[in-house]
Scaffold this motif. Structure first.
Motif, mmCIF file in Angstrom:
data_model
loop_
_atom_site.group_PDB
_atom_site.id
_atom_site.type_symbol
_atom_site.label_atom_id
_atom_site.label_comp_id
_atom_site.label_asym_id
_atom_site.label_seq_id
_atom_site.Cartn_x
_atom_site.Cartn_y
_atom_site.Cartn_z
ATOM 1 N N THR A 90 0.841 -1.204 0.000
ATOM 2 C CA THR A 90 0.000 0.000 0.000
ATOM 3 C C THR A 90 0.875 1.252 0.000
ATOM 4 O O THR A 90 0.611 2.213 -0.739
ATOM 5 C CB THR A 90 -0.937 -0.011 1.235
ATOM 6 O OG1 THR A 90 -1.511 -1.299 1.354
ATOM 7 C CG2 THR A 90 -2.039 1.020 1.096
ATOM 8 N N VAL B 261 -4.555 10.011 -4.277
ATOM 9 C CA VAL B 261 -5.075 8.649 -4.209
ATOM 10 C C VAL B 261 -6.536 8.701 -3.788
ATOM 11 O O VAL B 261 -6.878 9.329 -2.786
ATOM 12 C CB VAL B 261 -4.280 7.794 -3.187
ATOM 13 C CG1 VAL B 261 -4.855 6.394 -3.095
ATOM 14 C CG2 VAL B 261 -2.801 7.748 -3.565
ATOM 15 N N ILE C 242 -9.703 6.292 -2.721
ATOM 16 C CA ILE C 242 -10.032 4.933 -2.291
ATOM 17 C C ILE C 242 -11.544 4.791 -2.181
ATOM 18 O O ILE C 242 -12.144 5.260 -1.220
ATOM 19 C CB ILE C 242 -9.356 4.604 -0.932
ATOM 20 C CG1 ILE C 242 -7.846 4.877 -1.031
ATOM 21 C CG2 ILE C 242 -9.639 3.166 -0.538
ATOM 22 C CD1 ILE C 242 -7.109 4.703 0.279
ATOM 23 N N THR D 64 -14.575 3.074 -1.007
ATOM 24 C CA THR D 64 -14.558 2.123 0.096
ATOM 25 C C THR D 64 -15.946 1.849 0.642
ATOM 26 O O THR D 64 -16.813 2.707 0.612
ATOM 27 C CB THR D 64 -13.618 2.631 1.207
ATOM 28 O OG1 THR D 64 -13.573 1.673 2.229
ATOM 29 C CG2 THR D 64 -14.064 3.952 1.776
ATOM 30 N N MET E 89 -9.138 0.613 6.170
ATOM 31 C CA MET E 89 -8.262 1.445 5.339
ATOM 32 C C MET E 89 -7.750 2.656 6.117
ATOM 33 O O MET E 89 -6.592 3.035 6.001
ATOM 34 C CB MET E 89 -9.008 1.934 4.087
ATOM 35 C CG MET E 89 -9.192 0.915 3.000
ATOM 36 S SD MET E 89 -7.689 0.075 2.493
ATOM 37 C CE MET E 89 -6.796 1.333 1.636
ATOM 38 N N LEU F 78 -10.817 8.963 0.995
ATOM 39 C CA LEU F 78 -11.614 7.739 1.091
ATOM 40 C C LEU F 78 -13.070 8.140 0.970
ATOM 41 O O LEU F 78 -13.524 9.064 1.658
ATOM 42 C CB LEU F 78 -11.410 7.050 2.439
ATOM 43 C CG LEU F 78 -10.058 6.410 2.706
ATOM 44 C CD1 LEU F 78 -9.133 7.390 3.402
ATOM 45 C CD2 LEU F 78 -10.244 5.187 3.573
ATOM 46 N N MET G 43 -7.719 3.284 -5.846
ATOM 47 C CA MET G 43 -7.329 2.050 -5.174
ATOM 48 C C MET G 43 -8.586 1.384 -4.598
ATOM 49 O O MET G 43 -9.155 1.875 -3.633
ATOM 50 C CB MET G 43 -6.361 2.444 -4.039
ATOM 51 C CG MET G 43 -5.418 1.390 -3.621
ATOM 52 S SD MET G 43 -3.910 2.131 -2.892
ATOM 53 C CE MET G 43 -4.450 2.593 -1.286
ATOM 54 N N ALA H 210 -10.615 -1.474 -2.584
ATOM 55 C CA ALA H 210 -10.283 -2.341 -1.450
ATOM 56 C C ALA H 210 -11.485 -3.221 -1.153
ATOM 57 O O ALA H 210 -12.407 -2.808 -0.480
ATOM 58 C CB ALA H 210 -9.938 -1.508 -0.225
#
Ligand SMILES: [Zn+2]
Length: 465
Positions: A237, A251, A253, A255, A264, A339, A366, A368
């Motif tokens: 990561t 980035v 994410i 989620t 995370m 996120l 990213m 997850a």
């Protein structure tokens, strides 16, 4: 008195969503899980079909955990006449308060939007259920404590039915259920967590059962074996984040608000504290994930983070609750980590961030966790270069990564080693909660590796126990 017990599969058969298992015995009915169908349109349409039995004839519902594909149909069931108790753990109840009200609000907003833009074939478009229905469902909840395998004490006993809830490591409050009915033990795995989750404790050992209903989300897949060690998870990561930041990108994410968002957050704040990544601002842009993080902070006994580490999340991360705060992130001119929900990019605030970030090669998205087929997340992870967003097609230039080792689901090897610890082989296993190929592979693994009798039921199948 006849002693007939039957089990009817009303969902999560040949697919991962819509978990609903009906147990019928001596003219009585109880339901285990009451989930929404999600993903492809033909699946979502099943939520609109009449429930196969009269909901008022069901005397109780037992919930394994709060995720909507296990709990999200409850308000509709109540709207159609169910009025019995809904049993679950305290944390599941707390999470359902957030999830069911939010799901109802989204249903209402979607109906409103369809009516305003005359999108619907139905005039007027109606929500599947309203916030009022969700509130009525929440009034029926009754909290049950976790059982301990040593004391064998049932969590809830209602005459001929008793049910024990055991922690299964998937999300806060999640459980596998041991249902004892007319002398038969039926074990429902719920969604099985893993032995090495960042924030959840390992699942309890399985207890004796005559019949097993087991999930198979990862029934034909293994999580990256190189990443079984916690250190490898951190290294991989950190590497992705560092490469993104050094090219001047941010980035994103996507989620799941419940469970993965908190794992995370823990992982990324830990990376920053250990100086494995630069001191970047971290934003949690999801009102639901923020509320769930607060529930986690109240239930620190049920996860691996101690009270201080849990409280620290609120200090290390900027929570953007309001729409204005969320929109302000659009004008952020420095690398950051955002996120945002939803985890499969099917809706929610993450869509606005994707809209802004997908076209820039410096950024990384990213994922997850599990990406259901047909979702935008699955398409991006599969490498599609054009994605539909807000009625436009967008070129995908950002780097796409899938961190499936952060999944909250056991893979088939982990499932098998958990099941092997059962005191004796069940008489029969029913493999559910998986795409067809995954369930079938897992059925074969149960047959060949454990020598257990297993089958994959079809939607609507009834089996006598
Ligand atoms: Zn789940």
């Amino acid at each position: 008195m006849t002693d007939q017990v039957s089990l009817r599969f009303l969902g999560a058969a040949g697919t991962v969503t819509g978990s609903r298992y009906l147990l019928e015995f001596n003219g009585r009915r109880v339901l285990v899980d009451c989930g929404l169908f999600q993903g492809y349109k033909h699946l979502r349409q099943r939520n609109w079909q009449p429930f196969p039995v009269d909901p008022s004839s069901i005397e109780a519902v037992f919930l394994t955990h709060a995720h909507l594909d296990h709990s999200g149909y409850l308000p509709r069931l109540v709207q159609n006449g169910f009025h019995g108790p809904i049993y679950c753990t305290q944390a599941t109840h707390d999470l359902c308060k957030i999830l069911l009200l939010d799901a109802a609000k989204l249903q209402e907003e979607e109906a409103f939007y369809r009516n305003k833009h005359r999108y619907s074939k139905h005039d007027p478009a109606l929500p599947l259920y309203t916030q009022e229905d969700a509130k009525k469902a929440l009034e029926l909840f009754e909290v049950v404590g976790f059982s301990n395998p040593d004391d064998q004490k049932p969590g809830i006993s209602r005459g001929e039915v008793s049910v024990s809830f055991y922690p299964n490591g998937h999300i806060l409050g999640s459980a596998f259920l041991d249902v004892i009915l007319a002398g038969r033990h039926i074990l429902f795995s719920g969604d099985m967590g893993r032995g090495n989750d960042l924030i959840m404790p390992a699942p309890e050992l399985p207890v004796y059962c005559d019949y097993l209903v087991v999930e198979s989300t990862y029934g034909n897949r293994l999580h990256d074996p190189r990443l079984y060690k916690e250190q490898d998870i951190w290294d991989k990561t950190a590497k992705i984040i560092n490469e993104t930041v050094s090219s001047g990108g941010s980035v994103l994410i996507p989620t799941f608000a419940v469970g993965r968002a908190q794992a995370m957050l823990y992982l990324i704040t830990e990376l920053r504290n250990k100086k494995m990544i630069p001191y970047l601002p971290i934003f949690l842009d999801s009102p639901m994930a923020i509320s769930v993080t607060e529930v986690m902070q109240r239930h620190h006994r049920y996860h691996r983070l101690n009270k201080d580490r849990c409280q620290q999340l609120s200090r290390d991360v900027t929570f953007t609750r309001t729409v204005e705060e969320s929109m302000a992130l659009n004008s952020l001119h420095m690398p950051a980590i955002i996120l945002s929900a939803s985890g499969m990019a099917t809706g929610g605030r993450v869509l606005h961030h994707l809209n802004r970030m997908l076209g820039d090669h410096r950024n990384t998205v990213m994922f997850a966790g599990y990406q259901a087929p047909g979702t935008r997340g699955a398409r991006l992870v599969a490498g599609e270069k054009k994605i539909k967003l807000f009625n436009n097609y967008l070129d995908v230039r950002a780097r796409i990564e899938a961190l499936d080792f952060l999944s909250a689901h056991a893979d088939y090897r982990e499932l098998l080693s958990w099941l092997q610890q059962m005191p004796t082989a069940p008489k029969r296993c029913f493999v559910t909660h998986g795409e067809e190929a995954a369930s079938d592979q897992f059925r074969i693994a149960l047959n060949e590796e454990l020598n257990w009798s297993a089958c994959v039921p079809d939607m609507g199948d009834v089996v006598k126990l």
